[in-house]
Motif scaffolding. Sequence first.
Motif, PDB file in Angstrom:
ATOM      1  N   LEU A 167     -41.981   5.829  81.542  1.00 13.82           N
ATOM      2  CA  LEU A 167     -43.396   6.073  81.785  1.00 13.82           C
ATOM      3  C   LEU A 167     -44.233   5.279  80.788  1.00 13.82           C
ATOM      4  CD1 LEU A 167     -43.256   9.990  82.075  1.00 13.82           C
ATOM      5  CD2 LEU A 167     -43.283   8.357  83.972  1.00 13.82           C
ATOM      6  N   LYS A 168     -45.546   5.410  80.902  1.00 13.98           N
ATOM      7  CA  LYS A 168     -46.462   4.885  79.897  1.00 13.98           C
ATOM      8  C   LYS A 168     -47.425   5.994  79.488  1.00 13.98           C
ATOM      9  CE  LYS A 168     -46.383  -0.063  80.739  1.00 13.98           C
ATOM     10  NZ  LYS A 168     -47.206  -1.277  80.999  1.00 13.98           N
ATOM     11  N   ILE A 169     -47.753   6.001  78.210  1.00 18.64           N
ATOM     12  CA  ILE A 169     -48.668   6.995  77.686  1.00 18.64           C
ATOM     13  C   ILE A 169     -50.078   6.771  78.237  1.00 18.64           C
ATOM     14  CG2 ILE A 169     -49.817   7.840  75.584  1.00 18.64           C
ATOM     15  CD1 ILE A 169     -46.913   8.729  75.779  1.00 18.64           C
ATOM     16  N   VAL A 170     -50.725   7.863  78.615  1.00 19.21           N
ATOM     17  CA  VAL A 170     -52.159   7.848  78.917  1.00 19.21           C
ATOM     18  C   VAL A 170     -52.813   8.618  77.773  1.00 19.21           C
ATOM     19  CG1 VAL A 170     -53.973   8.499  80.540  1.00 19.21           C
ATOM     20  CG2 VAL A 170     -51.719   7.837  81.400  1.00 19.21           C
ATOM     21  N   GLY A 171     -53.558   7.924  76.938  1.00 20.19           N
ATOM     22  CA  GLY A 171     -54.148   8.539  75.757  1.00 20.19           C
ATOM     23  C   GLY A 171     -55.019   9.743  76.083  1.00 20.19           C
ATOM     24  N   TYR A 172     -55.237  10.582  75.082  1.00 22.03           N
ATOM     25  CA  TYR A 172     -56.000  11.816  75.271  1.00 22.03           C
ATOM     26  C   TYR A 172     -57.371  11.551  75.886  1.00 22.03           C
ATOM     27  CZ  TYR A 172     -58.923  15.820  74.105  1.00 22.03           C
ATOM     28  OH  TYR A 172     -59.809  16.849  74.166  1.00 22.03           O
ATOM     29  N   GLU A 173     -58.113  10.604  75.336  1.00 25.86           N
ATOM     30  CA  GLU A 173     -59.453  10.331  75.848  1.00 25.86           C
ATOM     31  C   GLU A 173     -59.403   9.829  77.285  1.00 25.86           C
ATOM     32  OE1 GLU A 173     -62.194  11.152  74.531  1.00 25.86           O
ATOM     33  OE2 GLU A 173     -61.378  11.798  72.601  1.00 25.86           O
ATOM     34  N   GLN A 174     -58.431   8.955  77.579  1.00 28.66           N
ATOM     35  CA  GLN A 174     -58.303   8.419  78.934  1.00 28.66           C
ATOM     36  C   GLN A 174     -57.926   9.527  79.919  1.00 28.66           C
ATOM     37  OE1 GLN A 174     -57.007   7.063  76.218  1.00 28.66           O
ATOM     38  NE2 GLN A 174     -57.869   5.001  76.102  1.00 28.66           N
ATOM     39  N   CYS A 175     -57.010  10.416  79.485  1.00 34.30           N
ATOM     40  CA  CYS A 175     -56.576  11.490  80.370  1.00 34.30           C
ATOM     41  C   CYS A 175     -57.684  12.519  80.552  1.00 34.30           C
ATOM     42  CB  CYS A 175     -55.311  12.151  79.820  1.00 34.30           C
ATOM     43  SG  CYS A 175     -54.419  13.143  81.050  1.00 34.30           S
ATOM     44  N   LYS A 176     -58.388  12.831  79.477  1.00 34.37           N
ATOM     45  CA  LYS A 176     -59.467  13.809  79.554  1.00 34.37           C
ATOM     46  C   LYS A 176     -60.569  13.327  80.490  1.00 34.37           C
ATOM     47  CE  LYS A 176     -62.528  16.615  76.642  1.00 34.37           C
ATOM     48  NZ  LYS A 176     -62.036  17.895  77.177  1.00 34.37           N
ATOM     49  N   SER A 177     -60.770  12.015  80.563  1.00 32.49           N
ATOM     50  CA  SER A 177     -61.819  11.482  81.431  1.00 32.49           C
ATOM     51  C   SER A 177     -61.507  11.724  82.902  1.00 32.49           C
ATOM     52  CB  SER A 177     -62.018   9.980  81.179  1.00 32.49           C
ATOM     53  OG  SER A 177     -60.892   9.244  81.620  1.00 32.49           O
ATOM     54  N   LEU A 178     -60.231  11.975  83.219  1.00 27.21           N
ATOM     55  CA  LEU A 178     -59.847  12.261  84.605  1.00 27.21           C
ATOM     56  C   LEU A 178     -60.292  13.659  85.018  1.00 27.21           C
ATOM     57  CD1 LEU A 178     -56.227  10.814  84.661  1.00 27.21           C
ATOM     58  CD2 LEU A 178     -58.350   9.710  85.362  1.00 27.21           C
ATOM     59  N   ASP A 179     -60.215  14.608  84.083  1.00 25.07           N
ATOM     60  CA  ASP A 179     -60.663  15.969  84.372  1.00 25.07           C
ATOM     61  C   ASP A 179     -60.833  16.727  83.063  1.00 25.07           C
ATOM     62  OD1 ASP A 179     -61.116  18.585  85.256  1.00 25.07           O
ATOM     63  OD2 ASP A 179     -60.023  18.185  87.102  1.00 25.07           O
ATOM     64  N   ALA A 180     -62.050  16.717  82.542  1.00 25.37           N
ATOM     65  CA  ALA A 180     -62.330  17.309  81.236  1.00 25.37           C
ATOM     66  C   ALA A 180     -62.114  18.817  81.226  1.00 25.37           C
ATOM     67  CB  ALA A 180     -63.767  16.990  80.814  1.00 25.37           C
ATOM     68  N   GLU A 181     -62.137  19.461  82.404  1.00 30.63           N
ATOM     69  CA  GLU A 181     -61.983  20.912  82.457  1.00 30.63           C
ATOM     70  C   GLU A 181     -60.537  21.360  82.290  1.00 30.63           C
ATOM     71  OE1 GLU A 181     -63.715  22.435  86.000  1.00 30.63           O
ATOM     72  OE2 GLU A 181     -65.727  21.678  85.549  1.00 30.63           O
TER      73      GLU A 181
END
Length: 255
Positions: A167-181
Amino acid sequence: MYLALLVLLLTTASLLGAGKLFSKRVGSRIVNGQEIDISAVPWQVALLKLNRPHCGGSIYSANIVITAAHCINDKIVHFSVRAGSSNANEGGQVIALDSILVHEHFSWNTKENDIAVVWLAEPLELGTLVQPIRLATQSPPNEAPAYVSGYGYTGYENPDHLNGVDLKIVGYEQCKSLDAELIFEGMICAFGDSKDACQGDSGGPLVSNGELVGIVSWGSDCKEPKYPGVYANVAFFHDWLLKTIESSEANLKHI
């Protein structure tokens, strides 16, 4: 290629709206990986419940395994671990649990702080197929290569045999931007093109650069493996893990 996929995810998230991207929160899963031998991931264990595969875990030391908090859902006497085997149902070393400590702020609803420390009733015999893994002290960067393994569902069946996938890491900020809730501090994500981990892999290791960087926590529906899997971020919990382990060892010395 990966940046294009991430852009596609962000676009999809925008179209679906907040709270929709990960609308089906289930235990993360191994999909479209390949069978591997335990020698490739000797830190991997199967967490058994009533002698059946239930979750995964990672060896910290001969006496300690790290897993997901949501995997600990019954009386301790029902659990054991199998180490050193490529098959969750046979071989290797099977050892009962002595005690468990779930993160004090774990939430069943949000899967925040989804991490737990397990002490074994007797030490593992360390060797080629049974080895501890280093804990990450820093979160890996966005797009860093990673590897997840487990004995869980492949999307169609429960193979019992150990599987793994790149896999590849999706950083916290990048992942949070997908669904902050749904993405909280203490979570980290990883993504592959229709590749991920499935039910039964929860609690297992996400490894990058030879270190344990994540604990399999949750993801979207196994039949739609196009969104990032979500993991407890080991670097975020590093101090908590060490304090928990050191405190227990100090108490044991005074018994």
